[in-house]
Each structure stands twice: as C-alpha cells, then as structure tokens.
Design an enzyme around this catalytic site. Structure first.
Site, short mmCIF file in Angstrom:
data_model
loop_
_atom_site.label_atom_id
_atom_site.label_comp_id
_atom_site.label_asym_id
_atom_site.label_seq_id
_atom_site.Cartn_x
_atom_site.Cartn_y
_atom_site.Cartn_z
N ASP A 112 0.81 -1.24 -0.04
CA ASP A 112 -0.08 0.08 0.14
C ASP A 112 0.86 1.23 -0.03
OD1 ASP A 112 -1.74 2.16 1.34
OD2 ASP A 112 -3.04 0.62 0.80
N ILE A 135 -5.41 2.03 -0.42
CA ILE A 135 -5.59 1.24 -1.55
C ILE A 135 -5.48 0.02 -1.59
CG2 ILE A 135 -3.85 0.83 -3.54
CD1 ILE A 135 -2.33 3.22 -2.95
N ASP A 136 -5.30 -0.82 -0.59
CA ASP A 136 -5.78 -2.30 -0.26
C ASP A 136 -7.25 -2.34 -0.28
OD1 ASP A 136 -3.41 -3.86 -0.14
OD2 ASP A 136 -2.81 -2.86 1.82
N GLN A 137 -7.75 -1.31 0.50
CA GLN A 137 -9.24 -1.61 0.70
C GLN A 137 -10.13 -1.18 -0.47
OE1 GLN A 137 -9.39 -3.54 3.52
NE2 GLN A 137 -11.62 -2.51 3.49
N ALA A 181 -9.76 -4.04 -2.87
CA ALA A 181 -10.69 -5.00 -2.19
C ALA A 181 -12.12 -4.80 -2.71
CB ALA A 181 -10.57 -5.21 -0.94
#
Length: 341
Positions: free
Chosen positions: A147, A175-177, A180
C-alpha cells in the site's frame, strides 16, 4: 441486532480463496458477508502470514487482530501446494468452485498448476480473479506491491499534505481497501456475465489501478488543463474552492467544506471574508480565504451483513471440506499422514 436474517445474496456461490495480506482477504470477505461459501486455503501448521503479524503487534487470546479483521464468515482448509496430493485436492476444489481468488505475485499459481489457463481447462465456468501489485502484463509485474509503495508510485502521497511538507501518506491502507472493493465488484459482474454467456471469466485487479482510480477527480482536472498546486495554507485539496480545509482554533480544529463565504463571514465575525465572496466557485480566492481563516460498508433492505462464522483456526474445517469433495475418513487420514493437508 434488528432481527433481519443473514444476507444470502450469494448463497450457493462457492469461492476458493488463495489470498494473503489485506487486499485479497478483504475482497473475499465482502463476498462472504453477502452469503458466499468461502474456503480459505492456507499452509499447514499455522504458517499463514496474516496469522503471525498484526498492526500494533496486537493479538487477542493468541490470535492476530489483523487476521480477524478480514476472515469472518469463511472456512479454513490447510493444504501443502508443494505436495502432489495437496495439489490434487486443490484441483478438486477448482472443479467444484464458482470463483477462485488469488493475489500471489504473477507466476506463483502457475508453478502450482493453478493458473487461469489450467484452471479454465479444469472448470470452464470458473470465475478466476487475479489481484497483484501492477497487473500480470505490467513490466513491473515481478516487483512487490504494498500500500505505501503504491501511494508513492501512483502519486497519491504527492497530493496529500501542504506545499511545505514532504509527500504525505494517507493514514490507512486505502489502496488495499479500494482494491478489495474493486475485486468484489469484479466478481459480482463476472457472475452476471457467466449467467449470460455460460462461460468463465478472468478478472484482474491491480493495486496500481486502484490507486489511480482513487485520484480520478484530480487526475481528470489535471489532464484537462487545470493548474493544480498545493499551498502552505490549511486548504485540504488542490482543486476545491475556499474554504475547503481544516483550520486550527484555540481549542482544536475547525473543518469547513463548501461553505458560502458570506454566511461564513457572519458566523465567524470575519468581515474581510465578505470582500472575497464572489459569484460562482471563486477558485481564485481560495488561498486568500484560507489565510484569513487560519486563526458496515454495504446495507440492503433484504438483510444485513452479519457474522455467521468466526475467523477460523488453521485448517479448522479441513475434514468437513475434504468430505464434501468426496474424500472418506481413510483418505483424509492418509492425506494427514502424508503431510498433504
């Protein structure tokens, strides 16, 4: 609780999760919350990375809080993918799955005989999701994706903070979320596509694309000729009109969004603000104004996301899942003796 039943929007959809870190598990958890039957495949012996790391080194009763935050409503199956029998179990999972999600670096699944082309041959109706840092066709495909690295590479850190500060990271793994969320959205779209065509779909998600998508507004303005510059004032973006920002006060901070300057001048007893109040967006006055003022993700009516299963122990559901795949007790015992599961 309000008495609504658990969500069953994806009831009957079988998801095999070869995921790690945050983007993959969090994306799969959205599907689990919607009612999908998710099988998390992990290495034997509790070696899964997410079980052995947690932010702030926080573990509850020996369980990683990082693991718990992205693994509810899922079952756990331990498999050694380097073992021939372990790979055989994985192939049987693929035969019966609707969706396979993996977020290893490009090439890892191919080494286990579980890449898209191989999986598609096993199950032509399979929806196969690949999530990675840069995308499978990128020249950066073999580089690590994380991230904070993506916040820098994508420019996201450069548009946060003030002009007198270095690039500033967003305070969460945004960014991860977002990746996802895009992953889950891609699966839902692919399920509809498969219903229409009868064929499987390969869905690809990359952290870099997710990072750029987060900047769609500022990037679009810039590409269409806007001059976007950070200032040393409390303004919170490069493109909003004043007084859009966070301003220090004697007892804390005051957050002002798109507030009309005339009314704000009266409320704050700042007559000088009235001179800056102009028709339209008044973008050109934004720095002057700033200096004056310095002193559950988804809800549905048909049900709600709940916790049907607590985050599982390593391989907690291995025997039950192997039984569902047609392995009898003797075969399961042999797999355990051989170290395949």
């Amino acid at each position: 609780m309000d008495g609504r039943p658990p969500l069953a929007i994806l009831a009957g959809v079988r998801v095999v999760s070869f995921t790690q870190f945050l983007l993959g598990p969090s994306g799969v958890q959205f599907l689990a919350d919607l009612g999908a039957d998710v099988v998390k495949v992990e290495p034997p012996g509790g070696r899964l990375w997410e079980r052995n790391w947690s932010g702030a080194d926080l573990f509850k009763n020996g369980v990683s809080v990082f693991f718990m935050l992205a693994h509810r409503n899922q079952r756990s199956l331990t498999l050694d993918l380097k073992h021939p029998e372990g790979r055989a179990v994985a192939r049987r999972l693929v035969e019966r799955a609707d969706v396979l999600v993996q977020n290893f670096r490009p090439g890892v699944m191919a080494r286990h005989g579980l890449d898209w082309e191989t999986a598609k041959a096993i199950n032509p109706r399979l929806i196969y999701v690949s999530a990675s840092g840069y995308g499978e066709s990128s020249p950066y495909r073999d580089r690590p994706g994380q991230d904070l690295l993506m916040q820098g590479l994508s420019g996201l850190a450069s548009i946060s903070g003030r002009a007198d500060q270095p690039p500033t990271a967003v305070g969460t793994a945004v960014i991860d979320q977002h990746g996802a969320t895009l992953l889950a959205l891609g699966v839902l779209g692919a399920l509809l596509e498969r219903q229409r065509t009868g064929s499987g779909v390969h869905v690809e998600v990359s952290m870099l694309r997710a990072a750029l998508d987060l900047q769609i507004e500022s990037a679009t303005y810039f590409l269409n000729g806007a001059r976007l510059e950070k200032t040393e004032t409390p303004l919170a973006s490069t493109f909003h009109p004043p007084p859009y920002g966070i301003y220090p006060t004697r007892d804390g901070h005051l957050i002002l969004s798109m507030s009309p300057l005339a009314q704000l001048a009266e409320a704050l007893e700042l007559p000088a603000l009235r001179d800056l109040a102009k028709p339209g967006w008044n973008f050109e006055s934004r720095e002057a104004v700033a200096r004056l003022e310095r002193a559950r993700p988804l809800e549905f009516s048909t049900g709600r996301a709940g916790v049907r299963l607590m985050p599982p122990g390593p391989g907690q559901h291995t025997d039950a899942i192997l039984s569902e795949l047609g392995y009898d007790d003797a075969a399961i015992a042999r797999l355990r003796k051989d170290g395949a599961v």
